[in-house]
Write an enzyme that holds these catalytic residues in place. Structure first.
Site, short mmCIF file in Angstrom:
data_model
loop_
_atom_site.label_atom_id
_atom_site.label_comp_id
_atom_site.label_asym_id
_atom_site.label_seq_id
_atom_site.Cartn_x
_atom_site.Cartn_y
_atom_site.Cartn_z
N LYS A 32 46.38 -3.80 38.86
CA LYS A 32 47.32 -4.56 40.07
C LYS A 32 48.11 -3.52 41.20
O LYS A 32 48.79 -3.17 41.74
CB LYS A 32 48.03 -5.14 39.38
CG LYS A 32 47.51 -6.83 39.18
CD LYS A 32 47.08 -7.69 39.91
CE LYS A 32 46.71 -8.80 39.97
NZ LYS A 32 45.90 -9.08 40.41
N GLU A 81 54.88 -13.00 42.87
CA GLU A 81 54.42 -14.23 42.59
C GLU A 81 53.35 -13.37 41.40
O GLU A 81 53.03 -12.55 41.69
CB GLU A 81 53.58 -15.48 43.12
CG GLU A 81 52.31 -14.73 43.09
CD GLU A 81 51.71 -14.18 44.08
OE1 GLU A 81 52.21 -13.25 44.56
OE2 GLU A 81 50.37 -12.84 43.50
N SER A 115 40.01 -4.53 33.65
CA SER A 115 40.32 -4.95 34.91
C SER A 115 41.90 -4.60 34.37
O SER A 115 42.71 -4.07 35.11
CB SER A 115 40.45 -5.87 35.42
OG SER A 115 40.31 -7.67 35.17
#
Lengths: 416, 222
Positions: free
Chosen positions: A89, A111, A380
């Site tokens: 991210k 969010e 991830s």
């Protein structure tokens, strides 16, 4: 032809289904993104942050004991879990933070589902000196209490969202409402390849470094391209990021793993590409989970980060074109894979990423001869945030111990 | 809705409940959640329109996904048959709306797109060309719900709309009493009130709705 087209469409998907009030901000963002890509100073600054702050490039780990476990196929793990804040991210958030600064805005909102994107946004906000508000479904604030604490430590305001299903979908609605009201001073840093144009293309561009690195690392390590690239898909940013550089390599299979929950055939899942239909949600046309009236359906997944009824429009396009293949991976299969990866490699991955590991096992088991195959799996995120969930799932702690630990914690909270 | 008619409303906007109402604040969100839990279906909106349209003109307010799922052409046919005049689509912009605009024109219904204080003159002109009936101007940047004051940018926006189109201009978002209605009516052709009426129904039933409508109607005609 490069996608999306000038109006943000990937074939029939994507576009802008937003209140008129947001169009000016989306135009401004698209223009900032477009010009920044051609600005050597911007590109150099992002590269510097990715290298010296986020820790890129992340390694490609040759998972040898895992390879043995699957009968000899070579499993290579793209280690986004080793990036700063513990997931991919950060790649997107650093890019959007630089754009926020470029547009002269001083506040970012986001969010978050599992909390990974919220933590990454709070981190970038601290680094850039922005005010930061993160919207998180109330249900998710309970599932991921540790990440709530991390965001608050980083100086962000975390707003639990108690409307609708109290998960990522509703946190996204709330972030859009904030944005409409504060768009002149605020940038909405969407965390995935979803939302109205230019978000799906822009977030993909910030994440495509995952695949650019992985492709070269695989060539360096193995001397050839992989047979398959496997990633989990919620909104789909790590998948789009790792897939993108491989799109022209027609012999490389691209496998996206959605949250199969209790099983795609039970209806209790979060797998719109596997079992949903085209529709409009959160500003774009894509596949989504909806009933016959077009109302968004409730999703089920053990993974807060994948528990989302929609998916990025470029994935919808890749699904229809057949370039990528998508499958649902159940909670049970994902958790089994998480355990195997932990015990064979000493890597505790996020439950989201465990869906990709399980999907890689499945894909290999479907190959007639798998022992000479090479598979790149997107790891991830790291699993620290999921230890509580995993402990309960595997019964590593008894119900009494959980209750006792919570009692002790509550008691400690009462001390002065 | 009959209470509103009795209170002196000039036209009624009937909302289609949607699970993800991104343009709505807490009052309408809660109402929509309750409606969906109570089994409200998209087709029920036509029953509501059929009920009041002989008394006052009605327009539907609908987020796009339920309308698309229903089928734009079928939606237009059923809305026309029920006596409706058009539809306000808060998350649809003209660029993405061709199927709906075609369907609405074919039934002689009014597609109503919104303009906002952030809209460029060029976009306002597009909305003016595409809309029938009226232009919906949002008084503030934000979502539905009562506000203590009407945004100062509403008047400026209405003037910008008038420079681009001869259609009447309705102003909505945040208006909740006769005082504000009178102020807005001073520069706009219509005053659009939603959340305040939903809150009135929640707190005091049809009697309160009628009372508020009378207050608003008196304000507009002041």
């Amino acid at each position: 032809m490069t996608l999306p087209d000038a109006t943000g469409h990937f074939g029939p998907y994507g576009g802008r289904f937003v209140p008129e009030a947001l169009v000016a901000a989306l135009d401004e963002l698209g223009e900032a993104h477009r010009t920044s890509q051609q600005d050597p100073d911007f590109v150099a600054e992002l590269d510097r942050l990715l290298t010296t702050y986020a820790g890129r490039p992340t390694p490609l780990t040759d998972a040898r004991r895992l390879s043995e476990h699957v009968g000899g196929a070579r499993v290579l793990l793209k280690r986004e879990d080793l990036a700063h804040t513990g997931s991919h991210k950060i790649n997107n958030v650093l890019g959007q933070a630089l754009l926020t600064k470029r547009m002269g805005k001083k506040r970012v909102i986001a969010e978050t589902g599992a909390g990974q994107h919220g933590v990454a946004t709070a981190t970038a906000a601290a680094l850039f000196g922005f005010d930061c508000t993160v919207y998180m479904g109330e249900e998710d604030t309970r599932r991921q209490a540790l990440n709530v604490a991390r965001m608050r430590l980083l100086g962000a305001e975390v707003v639990p969202v108690s409307t609708g299903t109290k998960t990522l979908k509703d946190a996204t609605n709330e972030a859009f409402r904030d944005w409409v009201a504060n768009v002149e001073t605020t940038h909405y840093a969407i965390g995935s390849v979803v939302g109205p144009h230019p978000f799906p293309a822009m977030v993909r561009d910030f994440q495509r470094i995952i695949g650019v690195e992985a492709r070269q690392q695989c060539l360096d390590l193995v001397g050839r391209l992989p047979d398959a690239v496997v990633a989990c898909v919620g909104g789909g940013s790590n998948a789009m990021g790792i897939f993108h550089a491989f799109l022209p390599d027609a012999d490389v299979a691209l496998i996206g793993c959605e949250a199969g929950g209790d099983g795609v055939d039970t209806g209790r899942h979060a797998a719109p590409l596997t079992a949903g239909s085209p529709g409009v949600l959160h500003g774009a046309r894509s596949y989504l989970m909806q009933d016959e009236d077009g109302q968004t359906q409730t999703t089920t997944s053990i993974s807060a980060g994948l528990d989302y009824p929609g998916v990025g429009p470029e994935h919808a396009y890749l699904r229809d074109s057949g370039r990528a293949h998508y499958r649902g991976v159940t909670d049970a299969d994902a958790m089994a894979a998480l355990e195997v990866l932990a015990k064979k490699e000493g890597i505790l991955c996020a439950i989201e990423s465990a869906h990709a590991v399980a999907g890689a096992f499945q894909w290999l088991s479907e190959q007639a001869e798998s022992s000479d195959r090479v598979v790149v799996v997107s790891c991830s995120g790291r699993g620290d945030k999921d230890v509580d969930t995993a402990a309960r799932w595997f019964g590593l702690v008894t119900a009494e111990e959980v209750a006792e630990a919570e009692l002790v914690r509550a008691h400690e909270g009462e001390q002065p | 809705m009959l209470a509103m008619v009795e209170g002196g409303v000039d036209a009624i906007e009937v909302g289609v409940p949607y699970s993800d109402p991104g343009m709505d604040g807490p009052v309408i969100q809660v109402a929509v959640d309750a409606a969906l839990r109570g089994g409200s279906r998209v087709a029920h909106v036509f029953d509501a329109v059929r009920e009041v349209s002989p008394r006052v003109p009605t327009v539907v307010m609908g987020y796009w996904n339920p309308m698309e799922k229903y089928g734009p052409a079928r939606f237009a046919v059923d809305l026309k048959a029920a006596g409706g005049s058009g539809a306000i689509t808060p998350d649809l912009i003209p660029e993405e709306a061709q199927p709906w605009v075609d369907a609405a024109y074919a039934q002689e219904l009014a597609p109503v797109f919104l303009v906002a204080p952030s809209s460029t003159d060029e976009r306002i002109a597009t909305v003016g060309r595409t809309n029938r009936g009226f232009v919906y101007a949002t008084a503030v940047m934000g979502v539905t719900g009562a506000r203590s004051a009407v945004g100062s940018r509403a008047e400026e926006l209405v003037a910008r709309v008038r420079a681009q189109t001869d259609l009447p201009v309705g102003v909505g978002l945040g208006i909740s009493n006769g005082e504000q209605a009178a102020q807005v009516a001073g520069f706009a052709d219509a005053v659009i009130v939603g959340a305040a009426l939903v809150a009135a129904l929640r707190d005091g039933g049809p009697a309160r709705v009628r009372q508020l409508t009378e207050d608003l109607a008196a304000g507009v005609r002041r």
